[in-house]
Structure formats: structure tokens, C-alpha cells
Design a protein around this motif. Structure first.
Motif, short mmCIF file in Angstrom:
data_model
loop_
_atom_site.label_atom_id
_atom_site.label_comp_id
_atom_site.label_asym_id
_atom_site.label_seq_id
_atom_site.Cartn_x
_atom_site.Cartn_y
_atom_site.Cartn_z
N GLU A 1 42.74 43.99 69.19
CA GLU A 1 42.86 42.90 70.16
C GLU A 1 41.97 43.18 71.38
O GLU A 1 41.39 42.26 71.96
N ALA B 1 38.43 42.05 70.66
CA ALA B 1 38.35 40.58 70.70
C ALA B 1 38.39 40.09 72.14
O ALA B 1 37.65 39.17 72.51
N ILE C 1 42.85 34.26 71.01
CA ILE C 1 42.87 35.47 70.20
C ILE C 1 44.17 35.46 69.40
O ILE C 1 45.26 35.36 69.98
N LEU D 1 39.16 36.12 66.94
CA LEU D 1 38.79 35.36 68.12
C LEU D 1 38.34 33.98 67.66
O LEU D 1 37.38 33.86 66.90
#
Length: 184
Positions: A12, A15, A38, A118
Motif C-alpha cells: 500500500e 501505491a 487505492i 492503484l
């Protein structure tokens, strides 16, 4: 017309880094973004969406304002604020802005736990300059609405980032092997 691009990243954080780069490029007028979300596959299994705008909170804020205003008219502002906030939050929760949430969750369901996708809804783009800025982040294209030539250019740019670190890591290993041979 807007274009949708969905790219998978290993974390994460990666992204989010790319999303922040895109926002920086938007300030430079190289890209116009309608929405950037995201989607993260959690260890427990469900997909969590990290959206730009929390429609529930925005609805609660505007609902409480209008509730206060109506409450003042009927001499009960506290009740007006409470009812306005509740109805605004409900309306905000039911509102879907930008990319369809169900669509993102459906596409992200097959991600590995911990991976992130994303999703970017692009109004306009200066493709060559934007690709140059994000290609070093790597990633794998999950889905796009781009034409075939633009999609292939995106795939090639992201693939280059994943192959270059491997190529750069190979020469030091070769020089180590060469240095150990004379000692042997």
C-alpha cells in the motif's frame, strides 16, 4: 472522456507513493485526475478502499449545517443538527463519487494479501512525461481503458522498472565471482 488505469503494487505504501507523484504532476498540469483510489487486499480477505474523499463525513458536515439552519427556524437547533448530521451521513454513505466501488472491489478480489491496486481516473494526460515520472516505481497493469498503443507503452514503461534493478544487481555478483576465482 476519462480513462481508467489500474496498476498493482506490492504494498500500500508503494501505491500511495505513486498516487502522491501523480498529484504532484497534476500541480504541474501534466495530468488531470478525476479520482485516485487505492484498494488493498487485507490478510483477513476483504478489500479495503482508501479513497480521496470520505463522502460519509462530507455528508454529515453539510447535513449538520442545513439541520442547524432548519432547526433555528423551528426553535430547536440541537435536534436540527442531530437529524441533519444523521441524514447527511446516510446520504454520503450511499453516494459513490468517481470510480465505482463495487467495480474496484471485484477487480481487487484476486490480489495477493498485502498487495495494493492503484485505480486512477484520468481526464487528460501528457503521457510521455507522466510515464517517465512513474516508471521507476514499477507495478503491473491490472486493467485500463486506454487504446492498445497507449496501454502497451504503459506496460513497457512499468516492466522496464522491474527488469532494470535485476540487470543492475547482476554485475556486482559477476565481479565478486571474478575476484574470488584468482584467490581460489
Amino acid at each position: 472522456m476519462s480513462d481508467l488505469v489500474a496498476i498493482i503494487y506490492p504494498t500500500e505504501a508503494k501505491a500511495e507513493e505513486v498516487r502522491q507523484r501523480l498529484f504532484k504532476l497534476q500541480k504541474e498540469y501534466l495530468i488531470t485526475i478525476s479520482d485516485a483510489v487505492i484498494a488493498v487486499k487485507t490478510e483477513a480477505g476483504p478489500v479495503k478502499l482508501n479513497q480521496l474523499m470520505n463522502t460519509t463525513m462530507a455528508g454529515a458536515a453539510s447535513g449538520s449545517f442545513w439541520g442547524l439552519l432548519i432547526g433555528v427556524l423551528f426553535l430547536n437547533p440541537l435536534l436540527g443538527v442531530a437529524l441533519g448530521a444523521a441524514s447527511g451521513a446516510l446520504g454520503g454513505a450511499l453516494t459513490d463519487y468517481g470510480i465505482n466501488d463495487d467495480f474496484m472491489k471485484e477487480l481487487s478480489a484476486n490480489l495477493q494479501p498485502g498487495n495494493a491496486a492503484l485505480f486512477v481516473l484520468i481526464k487528460s494526460i501528457t503521457a510521455d512525461k507522466v510515464l517517465k515520472e512513474i516508471q521507476d516505481a514499477g507495478g503491473t497493469v491490472l486493467k485500463t481503458s486506454l487504446d492498445d498503443a497507449k496501454e502497451q507503452a504503459l506496460r513497457n514503461a512499468l516492466a522496464k522498472a522491474t527488469t532494470e534493478p535485476t540487470a543492475q544487481a547482476a554485475p556486482p555478483a559477476a565481479s565478486t565471482t571474478t575476484a574470488s576465482n584468482p584467490a581460489a
